[in-house]
Write a protein that holds these residues in place. Structure first.
Motif, short mmCIF file in Angstrom:
data_model
loop_
_atom_site.label_atom_id
_atom_site.label_comp_id
_atom_site.label_asym_id
_atom_site.label_seq_id
_atom_site.Cartn_x
_atom_site.Cartn_y
_atom_site.Cartn_z
N ASN A 45 11.33 22.23 59.98
CA ASN A 45 10.49 21.62 61.00
C ASN A 45 10.84 22.12 62.40
O ASN A 45 10.01 22.09 63.31
CB ASN A 45 10.54 20.10 60.94
CG ASN A 45 11.91 19.53 61.20
OD1 ASN A 45 12.89 20.25 61.30
ND2 ASN A 45 11.99 18.21 61.30
N GLN A 46 12.06 22.60 62.57
CA GLN A 46 12.43 23.18 63.86
C GLN A 46 11.75 24.54 64.05
O GLN A 46 11.26 24.84 65.14
CB GLN A 46 13.95 23.35 63.94
CG GLN A 46 14.46 23.75 65.30
CD GLN A 46 15.97 23.68 65.40
OE1 GLN A 46 16.64 23.08 64.55
NE2 GLN A 46 16.53 24.31 66.42
N PHE B 285 8.24 23.76 64.86
CA PHE B 285 8.13 23.25 66.22
C PHE B 285 8.08 24.38 67.24
O PHE B 285 7.23 24.40 68.13
CB PHE B 285 9.34 22.35 66.49
CG PHE B 285 9.50 21.92 67.92
CD1 PHE B 285 8.76 20.87 68.44
CD2 PHE B 285 10.41 22.55 68.75
CE1 PHE B 285 8.91 20.47 69.75
CE2 PHE B 285 10.57 22.16 70.07
CZ PHE B 285 9.82 21.11 70.57
N TYR C 56 8.20 15.37 74.08
CA TYR C 56 8.72 15.49 72.72
C TYR C 56 10.15 15.93 72.81
O TYR C 56 10.62 16.43 73.83
CB TYR C 56 7.90 16.47 71.88
CG TYR C 56 7.41 17.65 72.64
CD1 TYR C 56 8.19 18.77 72.80
CD2 TYR C 56 6.15 17.63 73.24
CE1 TYR C 56 7.76 19.85 73.53
CE2 TYR C 56 5.70 18.69 73.98
CZ TYR C 56 6.52 19.81 74.12
OH TYR C 56 6.07 20.87 74.84
N ILE D 123 15.83 17.28 67.09
CA ILE D 123 14.92 17.26 65.95
C ILE D 123 15.70 17.09 64.65
O ILE D 123 15.29 16.40 63.74
CB ILE D 123 14.08 18.54 65.91
CG1 ILE D 123 13.08 18.51 67.05
CG2 ILE D 123 13.33 18.67 64.58
CD1 ILE D 123 12.18 19.71 67.09
N VAL E 44 11.61 12.13 65.44
CA VAL E 44 10.73 12.52 66.54
C VAL E 44 10.10 11.29 67.17
O VAL E 44 9.90 11.22 68.38
CB VAL E 44 9.64 13.49 66.03
CG1 VAL E 44 8.66 13.82 67.16
CG2 VAL E 44 10.26 14.76 65.49
N LEU F 35 3.71 20.02 71.08
CA LEU F 35 4.21 19.81 69.74
C LEU F 35 3.08 19.70 68.73
O LEU F 35 2.22 18.82 68.86
CB LEU F 35 5.05 18.51 69.69
CG LEU F 35 5.70 18.20 68.35
CD1 LEU F 35 6.75 19.26 68.03
CD2 LEU F 35 6.35 16.83 68.38
N ILE G 265 4.04 18.18 62.67
CA ILE G 265 5.40 17.69 62.59
C ILE G 265 5.43 16.26 62.11
O ILE G 265 6.36 15.82 61.44
CB ILE G 265 6.08 17.77 63.97
CG1 ILE G 265 6.24 19.23 64.40
CG2 ILE G 265 7.43 17.08 63.98
CD1 ILE G 265 7.22 20.00 63.55
#
Length: 276
Positions: free
Chosen positions: A112-113, A116, A225, A231, A236, A270, A274
């Motif tokens: 997910n990073q 992002f 965000y 993260i 989040v 963002l 996510i």
């Protein structure tokens, strides 16, 4: 006689991101020059990727080698490198980078990073990662000699901005010497769609598909965000509140150090994926 160990000089900082953009443009474009918008956008993308994620220099050079291998392993019967159905330069570089990070480092960023920072949906990255591994034959190992040679090659290409096509072919970047008997740059077909956020053509009252072409991808920040280091270890939702399709800061935002608030204020938009 004392034996010496050769260690190549690795670029860093803004030079490293510019090197990535230059090498990938050469690998993908060959003797076809990208227009200024495409060059600028991809250069910004590379710079953001390397700034937002602390990527060691060897990982970057290794990812470029993976990028090259992906291309040369995708040559079809017409001697065309065809990845048009699975990847564009943005996603291909992102996946090459994350694979190199996973292979060389003990604690790579979470998926997910990567999503992002790249603004590419997680599902797309996971799917492409599987396809790329299959293209590479699930082999990510690069010998020390190969790494040193490739590093020197990348640095030489970067330091020769006005290189001619004949000079470029001497590097045999698409490794056609063994298959065709001579060095040349093959045509490269990539997907030209880059999914990042709300369409530029959208109006305030109409929600449109979040699809942009790779000719223009930059989006100004539209909300708060978390910084990247949050993260992996915090939800989040601790920092954001979704209200009427806009993200608002929660109370936790005001309890973090001011430097982190600055990161929140100046980071990218963002992707909503996510939260899915």
């Amino acid at each position: 006689m004392i034996a010496t160990t050769y260690t190549p000089l690795l670029k860093s900082g803004i030079e490293l991101s510019e090197l990535c953009s230059s090498i990938i443009q050469t690998l993908c474009g060959g003797n076809i020059t990208w227009d200024m918008d495409r060059q600028m956008n991809f250069s910004i993308f590379c710079n953001r990727m390397l700034m937002q994620i602390d990527v060691p220099e060897p990982v970057v050079y290794t990812s470029l080698k993976y990028f090259q291998y992906i291309l040369i392993n995708s040559v079809n019967e017409y001697n065309i490198i065809d990845l048009s159905n699975i990847a564009h330069e943005y996603s291909l570089f992102t996946v090459s980078l994350l694979l190199a990070y996973k292979f060389l480092e003990d604690n790579p960023p979470y998926m997910n990073q990567w999503s992002f920072v790249s603004m590419i949906p997680i599902k797309e990255l996971i799917s492409l990662e599987s396809k790329v591994l299959n293209i590479l034959g699930f082999s990510l190992n690069i010998s020390t000699d190969q790494f040193y040679q490739w590093t020197d090659q990348c640095n030489t290409l970067y330091d020769m901005p006005y290189i001619s096509l004949d000079q470029l072919n001497m590097f045999d970047l698409h490794m056609t010497r063994t298959t065709l008997g001579y060095s040349t740059l093959l045509p490269v077909l990539l997907d030209d769609i880059y999914v990042v956020g709300p369409s530029l053509s959208s109006t305030p009252t109409i929600q449109t598909s979040p699809i942009l072409t790779s000719d223009y991808y930059w989006m100004e920040p539209t909300g708060y965000y978390p910084p990247l280091d949050q993260i992996c270890c915090n939800s989040v939702d601790d920092f954001l509140l979704l209200n009427n399709n806009s993200y608002l800061a929660t109370d936790d935002y005001y309890n973090i150090p001011s430097w982190q608030q600055t990161q929140l204020d100046t980071s990218w938009y963002l992707p909503q994926t996510i939260f899915s």
